[in-house]
Design a protein around this motif. Sequence first.
Motif, PDB file in Angstrom:
ATOM      1  N   ASN A 153       0.813  -1.217   0.000  1.00 36.14           N
ATOM      2  CA  ASN A 153       0.000   0.000   0.000  1.00 36.14           C
ATOM      3  C   ASN A 153       0.844   1.263   0.000  1.00 36.14           C
ATOM      4  N   GLU A 154       2.051   1.178   0.533  1.00 31.84           N
ATOM      5  CA  GLU A 154       2.973   2.313   0.429  1.00 31.84           C
ATOM      6  C   GLU A 154       3.490   2.445  -0.994  1.00 31.84           C
ATOM      7  N   ALA A 155       3.795   1.309  -1.620  1.00 33.39           N
ATOM      8  CA  ALA A 155       4.400   1.318  -2.951  1.00 33.39           C
ATOM      9  C   ALA A 155       3.553   2.049  -3.970  1.00 33.39           C
ATOM     10  N   LEU A 156       2.238   1.849  -3.927  1.00 31.84           N
ATOM     11  CA  LEU A 156       1.365   2.457  -4.931  1.00 31.84           C
ATOM     12  C   LEU A 156       1.373   3.978  -4.825  1.00 31.84           C
ATOM     13  N   GLN A 157       1.539   4.503  -3.605  1.00 32.28           N
ATOM     14  CA  GLN A 157       1.627   5.953  -3.417  1.00 32.28           C
ATOM     15  C   GLN A 157       3.005   6.485  -3.817  1.00 32.28           C
ATOM     16  N   ILE A 158       4.036   5.827  -3.308  1.00 33.79           N
ATOM     17  CA  ILE A 158       5.407   6.292  -3.510  1.00 33.79           C
ATOM     18  C   ILE A 158       5.783   6.292  -4.985  1.00 33.79           C
ATOM     19  N   ILE A 159       5.424   5.225  -5.689  1.00 36.89           N
ATOM     20  CA  ILE A 159       5.789   5.129  -7.106  1.00 36.89           C
ATOM     21  C   ILE A 159       5.033   6.169  -7.925  1.00 36.89           C
ATOM     22  N   SER A 160       3.788   6.449  -7.564  1.00 33.29           N
ATOM     23  CA  SER A 160       3.033   7.491  -8.262  1.00 33.29           C
ATOM     24  C   SER A 160       3.674   8.861  -8.062  1.00 33.29           C
ATOM     25  N   ALA A 161       4.271   9.080  -6.892  1.00 27.47           N
ATOM     26  CA  ALA A 161       4.845  10.393  -6.561  1.00 27.47           C
ATOM     27  C   ALA A 161       6.053  10.756  -7.412  1.00 27.47           C
ATOM     28  N   VAL A 162       6.662   9.791  -8.102  1.00 29.87           N
ATOM     29  CA  VAL A 162       7.830  10.116  -8.940  1.00 29.87           C
ATOM     30  C   VAL A 162       7.425  11.038 -10.088  1.00 29.87           C
ATOM     31  N   LEU A 163       6.113  11.096 -10.398  1.00 31.86           N
ATOM     32  CA  LEU A 163       5.640  11.971 -11.475  1.00 31.86           C
ATOM     33  C   LEU A 163       5.720  13.448 -11.106  1.00 31.86           C
ATOM     34  N   GLY A 209      14.711  15.362  -7.034  1.00 30.16           N
ATOM     35  CA  GLY A 209      14.866  13.925  -6.834  1.00 30.16           C
ATOM     36  C   GLY A 209      15.231  13.554  -5.407  1.00 30.16           C
ATOM     37  N   THR A 210      15.129  12.260  -5.108  1.00 27.85           N
ATOM     38  CA  THR A 210      15.446  11.780  -3.766  1.00 27.85           C
ATOM     39  C   THR A 210      15.654  10.275  -3.802  1.00 27.85           C
ATOM     40  N   GLU A 211      15.979   9.696  -2.643  1.00 29.08           N
ATOM     41  CA  GLU A 211      16.042   8.242  -2.480  1.00 29.08           C
ATOM     42  C   GLU A 211      15.164   7.870  -1.291  1.00 29.08           C
ATOM     43  N   HIS A 212      14.384   6.806  -1.435  1.00 24.40           N
ATOM     44  CA  HIS A 212      13.416   6.431  -0.414  1.00 24.40           C
ATOM     45  C   HIS A 212      13.406   4.922  -0.241  1.00 24.40           C
ATOM     46  N   THR A 213      13.269   4.473   1.008  1.00 26.46           N
ATOM     47  CA  THR A 213      13.172   3.044   1.311  1.00 26.46           C
ATOM     48  C   THR A 213      11.825   2.756   1.949  1.00 26.46           C
ATOM     49  N   MET A 214      11.118   1.763   1.409  1.00 24.13           N
ATOM     50  CA  MET A 214       9.776   1.443   1.899  1.00 24.13           C
ATOM     51  C   MET A 214       9.822   0.615   3.174  1.00 24.13           C
ATOM     52  N   LEU A 215       8.761   0.737   3.966  1.00 28.22           N
ATOM     53  CA  LEU A 215       8.611  -0.043   5.189  1.00 28.22           C
ATOM     54  C   LEU A 215       8.317  -1.506   4.858  1.00 28.22           C
ATOM     55  N   PRO A 216       8.548  -2.417   5.816  1.00 27.25           N
ATOM     56  CA  PRO A 216       8.039  -3.780   5.667  1.00 27.25           C
ATOM     57  C   PRO A 216       6.512  -3.747   5.642  1.00 27.25           C
ATOM     58  N   ASP A 217       5.922  -4.700   4.951  1.00 28.33           N
ATOM     59  CA  ASP A 217       4.475  -4.736   4.808  1.00 28.33           C
ATOM     60  C   ASP A 217       3.820  -5.236   6.093  1.00 28.33           C
ATOM     61  N   MET A 218       3.079  -4.358   6.777  1.00 32.15           N
ATOM     62  CA  MET A 218       2.465  -4.722   8.059  1.00 32.15           C
ATOM     63  C   MET A 218       1.404  -5.809   7.894  1.00 32.15           C
ATOM     64  N   ILE A 219       0.780  -5.865   6.723  1.00 29.94           N
ATOM     65  CA  ILE A 219      -0.241  -6.896   6.493  1.00 29.94           C
ATOM     66  C   ILE A 219       0.426  -8.269   6.416  1.00 29.94           C
ATOM     67  N   GLU A 220       1.585  -8.330   5.775  1.00 26.80           N
ATOM     68  CA  GLU A 220       2.325  -9.592   5.747  1.00 26.80           C
ATOM     69  C   GLU A 220       2.766 -10.000   7.143  1.00 26.80           C
ATOM     70  N   VAL A 221       3.236  -9.049   7.931  1.00 29.19           N
ATOM     71  CA  VAL A 221       3.671  -9.372   9.291  1.00 29.19           C
ATOM     72  C   VAL A 221       2.521  -9.988  10.079  1.00 29.19           C
ATOM     73  N   GLY A 222       1.367  -9.339  10.050  1.00 25.46           N
ATOM     74  CA  GLY A 222       0.196  -9.880  10.733  1.00 25.46           C
ATOM     75  C   GLY A 222      -0.213 -11.235  10.178  1.00 25.46           C
ATOM     76  N   SER A 223      -0.127 -11.387   8.865  1.00 24.57           N
ATOM     77  CA  SER A 223      -0.498 -12.656   8.229  1.00 24.57           C
ATOM     78  C   SER A 223       0.396 -13.789   8.714  1.00 24.57           C
ATOM     79  N   PHE A 224       1.691 -13.527   8.843  1.00 23.98           N
ATOM     80  CA  PHE A 224       2.623 -14.586   9.257  1.00 23.98           C
ATOM     81  C   PHE A 224       2.450 -14.940  10.739  1.00 23.98           C
TER      82      PHE A 224
END
Length: 435
Positions: free
Chosen positions: A23-33, A230-245
């Motif tokens: 869910n972070e990826a879809l926002q962050i990748i769109s922001a490169v525009l 421009g910038t460099e950004h690192t995404m968080l771990p997916d909290m939904i996956e953490v809960g799922s595991f």
Amino acid sequence: MSAFEVIGGKRLRGSITPQGAKNEALQIISAVLLTAEKVTINNVPDILDVTRLIELLQLLNVKVERLSKNTYTFQADDVNPDYFGTSDFRDKSSKMRGSVMVAGPMLARFKKAYIPRPGGDKIGRRRLDTHIIGFEKLGAKFEYDEKLNEFVLKAPELKGTYMLLDEPSVTGTANIVMAAVMAKGTTTIYHAACEPYLQQLCKMLNSMGARIKGVGSNLLEIEGVEKLHGTEHTMLPDMIEVGSFIGLAAMTQSEITIKNAGIKHLGIIPDKFQQLGIKMDFRGDDIHIPQQDLYEVQRYFDGSTVSFSDHPWPGLTPDLLSIILVTAIHAKGSVLIHQKMFESRLFFVDKLIDMGAQIILCDPHRAVVLGLERKQQLRGVVMSSPDIRAGVSLLFTALSARGKSIIQNIEQIHRGYQDIEDRLRGLGADIKTLH
């Protein structure tokens, strides 16, 4: 169409690392525009929804370079806004909900945007009102083309303003923020979403030169700037996956360590699973779930039955309710699952009942789970994945059941979970893909 064949009833063991946050990826990748300069993004999840969004950017003439499996550079210095008016754009964007996220950046930088009817999960209506009304308040005008089933937005100039959102929509807030960062003047957004992924977006935008205050609260103040860099950004771990595991470990009576879980960004997620009686240890940024033969649902102090319902952050994310529901199947005790946001998200429980689960579907939003207490086993069945979260919930339930299960329509699972079958096999799961 591919399917999973799962032989359940085996205890798993080992370590697993969550992917980057979908869910972070879809926002962050769109922001490169929002900038013509190069943007580097790390920990990008290698999943279908993200791949489709990246392909969409490439069709807009964004230069994309894949440095490694999970690291990309993007440079939007030669964007073709006219592509949005094509049938090809409408066709591709209809297959993913994330396509709506490019509207804010396109409106801010190119003064025009298209929002076709989004695709994705079959979990009920997801309205776009918050996005459209927010853009309108910033000065955009829109038309709805009934024939093409899309909104066309135009804004010769975006102007900062005050707005009170009708709901704390995460994607709505993100889209409005991305439009407002280059608007003239100051924009104040009250009742804004404040999920970690929205915080990450604001953090990235500020590193690009935006001026956003109040990050992490429901009151954002954005002072518009003329240009972002421009910038460099690192995404968080997916909290939904953490809960799922966490749920997977409990359901299969397994000992699993979740590596690099991003614990400080999980909010109340660990607490909710502990409320189901699941034990866990926190070791640095890792979560260790010991093997438990039985876990017992805690009651409220007055002795009443526990209920789990979705709330805006810092409440429980709706994306984990499906996992909590299937985890409760094996527990000692009963729980009420109340899915408020989406009217069709609980309809997958008929498949769980076929497997032997004791679940009462009260209405489209509520289900009561009567825990089996390990007194009887679930049985494998043939079933189909209706959406991302229900799909992985059915997969994990199949791993906890006796015998063979077939899960069809696994494209839905691959939309949100990276290499899930390989990672589960690494824990000892008996799972293979049928073509």
